[in-house]
Design a protein around this motif. Structure first.
Motif, PDB file in Angstrom:
ATOM      1  N   LEU A 114      38.348 -12.076  31.298  1.00 38.32           N
ATOM      2  CA  LEU A 114      38.474 -10.914  30.414  1.00 38.32           C
ATOM      3  C   LEU A 114      37.334  -9.913  30.596  1.00 38.32           C
ATOM      4  O   LEU A 114      37.379  -8.810  30.041  1.00 38.32           O
ATOM      5  N   SER A 115      36.308 -10.285  31.359  1.00 35.49           N
ATOM      6  CA  SER A 115      35.108  -9.453  31.474  1.00 35.49           C
ATOM      7  C   SER A 115      35.356  -8.214  32.326  1.00 35.49           C
ATOM      8  O   SER A 115      36.317  -8.137  33.087  1.00 35.49           O
ATOM      9  N   GLN A 116      34.462  -7.254  32.202  1.00 37.53           N
ATOM     10  CA  GLN A 116      34.520  -6.006  32.951  1.00 37.53           C
ATOM     11  C   GLN A 116      33.170  -5.718  33.584  1.00 37.53           C
ATOM     12  O   GLN A 116      32.140  -6.217  33.113  1.00 37.53           O
ATOM     13  N   PRO A 117      33.145  -4.937  34.658  1.00 35.06           N
ATOM     14  CA  PRO A 117      31.848  -4.530  35.214  1.00 35.06           C
ATOM     15  C   PRO A 117      30.956  -3.932  34.130  1.00 35.06           C
ATOM     16  O   PRO A 117      31.444  -3.252  33.229  1.00 35.06           O
ATOM     17  N   ALA A 119      29.216  -5.925  32.148  1.00 31.85           N
ATOM     18  CA  ALA A 119      29.017  -6.989  31.153  1.00 31.85           C
ATOM     19  C   ALA A 119      27.761  -7.811  31.417  1.00 31.85           C
ATOM     20  O   ALA A 119      27.278  -8.518  30.527  1.00 31.85           O
ATOM     21  N   SER A 142      40.587 -11.936  38.053  1.00 26.85           N
ATOM     22  CA  SER A 142      41.026 -10.689  37.421  1.00 26.85           C
ATOM     23  C   SER A 142      40.347  -9.523  38.112  1.00 26.85           C
ATOM     24  O   SER A 142      39.347  -9.691  38.824  1.00 26.85           O
ATOM     25  N   GLN A 143      40.871  -8.328  37.879  1.00 22.76           N
ATOM     26  CA  GLN A 143      40.252  -7.124  38.434  1.00 22.76           C
ATOM     27  C   GLN A 143      38.827  -6.970  37.911  1.00 22.76           C
ATOM     28  O   GLN A 143      37.907  -6.593  38.646  1.00 22.76           O
ATOM     29  N   GLY A 144      38.633  -7.283  36.623  1.00 23.67           N
ATOM     30  CA  GLY A 144      37.301  -7.164  36.028  1.00 23.67           C
ATOM     31  C   GLY A 144      36.310  -8.137  36.636  1.00 23.67           C
ATOM     32  O   GLY A 144      35.155  -7.782  36.919  1.00 23.67           O
ATOM     33  N   GLY A 147      35.332  -6.952  40.003  1.00 31.16           N
ATOM     34  CA  GLY A 147      34.370  -5.860  39.891  1.00 31.16           C
ATOM     35  C   GLY A 147      32.969  -6.358  39.580  1.00 31.16           C
ATOM     36  O   GLY A 147      31.975  -5.850  40.118  1.00 31.16           O
ATOM     37  N   LEU A 148      32.884  -7.375  38.731  1.00 30.34           N
ATOM     38  CA  LEU A 148      31.577  -7.954  38.402  1.00 30.34           C
ATOM     39  C   LEU A 148      30.937  -8.609  39.614  1.00 30.34           C
ATOM     40  O   LEU A 148      29.731  -8.481  39.848  1.00 30.34           O
ATOM     41  N   GLU A 151      29.710  -5.915  41.887  1.00 28.49           N
ATOM     42  CA  GLU A 151      28.536  -5.303  41.265  1.00 28.49           C
ATOM     43  C   GLU A 151      27.292  -6.174  41.496  1.00 28.49           C
ATOM     44  O   GLU A 151      26.211  -5.671  41.829  1.00 28.49           O
ATOM     45  N   TYR A 176      47.017 -11.146  39.642  1.00 27.23           N
ATOM     46  CA  TYR A 176      46.910  -9.914  38.842  1.00 27.23           C
ATOM     47  C   TYR A 176      47.322  -8.656  39.622  1.00 27.23           C
ATOM     48  O   TYR A 176      47.015  -7.525  39.226  1.00 27.23           O
TER      49      TYR A 176
END
Length: 343
Positions: A114-117, A119, A142-144, A147-148, A151, A176
């Motif tokens: 559930l996280s996003q860049p 975080a 996930s996409q998030g 991204g993390l 990052e 996803y």
């Protein structure tokens, strides 16, 4: 200079029937923790290097128990972010003889998925580190999460850390809308040390080689071509390591690895593992041993042999975590693995 190794990914509660029973053959599961990047951190700490594990988890007693477990193994858990979501679970039914192992994931809507860049404060989490390790498992969630991971790798490169990635292709996780080939090449462009098996290279990077990944016997000569193709396509890579597993049955594997450092292609000693206790985490034990070897041993050849020997030993213990010391790995390297009683 600090030699802290930082790893990032998802930890799960691992539930497995006792011994070699099938799922719910008896109504109980043995609960431990497992996850590729935490497994690597535990290996590195067991070999005496400072290790730090970064992830996102819910604020609940299961997370408290995991944090305590990391401290017991000497891994720094103080950069774990507590957030919304659940603690992922996976079920494993250990295989035996001709019956293969089975893994069932239950990790949708986990905290890291559930996280996003943004975080994670990456500069703070990586401060004092010399090495950053990720795998292809996290970007599959996930996409998030992808991204993390990107990052983290980008920040690590900016801060001068060595970046390693085990491609670890997991077909059951990419759900996803993106495939591994859509995501992993961008991450791999940031990597200094690559780790994979032949299927990972094909499925995550789209780099083909004439090898049947399901055949029992491996043609080592093909792996020089495969590692060379990966190095040609990713000029940032300093070296590429490929694990070589010959699967005769769930209980009997041949185990070795090769490494291409652009100057030399080297193949390790081969171990004939005839009574596997638990192969889950074997590849992570290899990654942990390779990181230790590249940081502490005089040559790439010695780092490769150390990594293969340590991961061979991992096949003899239950659970995801590698539980061997440098002295025990060196003992295997010297003895050749006769298994004689030590007294």
């Amino acid at each position: 200079m600090s030699q802290t190794v930082v790893t990032f990914g998802e930890i799960m509660l691992r539930l497995a029937p006792p011994g070699f029973e099938r799922f719910l053959q008896t109504p109980q599961f043995v609960a431990t923790f497992g996850g590729g990047e935490a497994n690597v951190a535990v290996s590195v700490a067991a070999y005496g290097l400072p290790a730090r594990y970064v992830t996102l988890l819910p604020d609940n007693p299961i997370t408290d128990a995991f944090v305590g477990e990391m401290r017991r193994f000497g891994v720094d858990p103080s950069f774990i972010v507590r957030t919304k979501g659940r603690f992922g679970v996976y079920f494993v039914e250990p295989g035996a003889n001709q019956r293969p192992s089975k893994v069932v994931y239950d990790r949708e809507h986990s905290a890291i998925a559930l996280s996003q860049p943004g975080a994670i404060d990456w500069r703070k989490s990586l401060e004092g580190g010399c090495w950053f390790h990720v795998t292809g498992i996290t970007p599959a969630l996930s996409q998030g999460a992808a991204g993390l991971a990107l990052e983290g790798a980008r920040t690590a490169r900016e801060m001068g850390l060595t970046v390693s990635c085990d491609l670890n292709f997991r077909k059951n996780l990419w759900k996803y809308g993106k495939t591994a080939k859509d995501v992993m090449p961008e991450l791999f462009k940031l990597v200094d040390v690559g780790i994979a098996n032949e299927e990972d290279c094909q499925m995550a990077l789209g780099i083909q080689v004439d090898v049947d990944v399901h055949a029992g016997k491996l043609e080592v000569g093909q792996y020089e071509r495969l590692s060379g193709r990966v190095l040609d396509q990713y000029p940032n890579l300093k070296l590429m390591a490929i694990t070589l597993r010959e699967s005769f049955s769930a209980s009997h594997n041949g185990w070795s690895a090769c490494l291409n450092d652009r100057k030399e292609f080297m193949v390790s000693r081969r171990y004939d593992i005839t009574h596997i206790v638990d192969r889950v985490g074997g590849g992570d034990a290899f990654a942990g041993g390779l990181i230790y070897g590249l940081l502490k041993l005089p040559s790439h050849r010695e780092a490769l042999e150390f990594a293969v020997a340590g991961s061979c030993l991992k096949h003899s213990v239950y659970g995801d975590f590698n539980r061997f010391s440098v002295d025990e790995v060196n003992s295997l390297l010297k003895s050749g693995g006769s298994g004689r009683v030590q007294r």
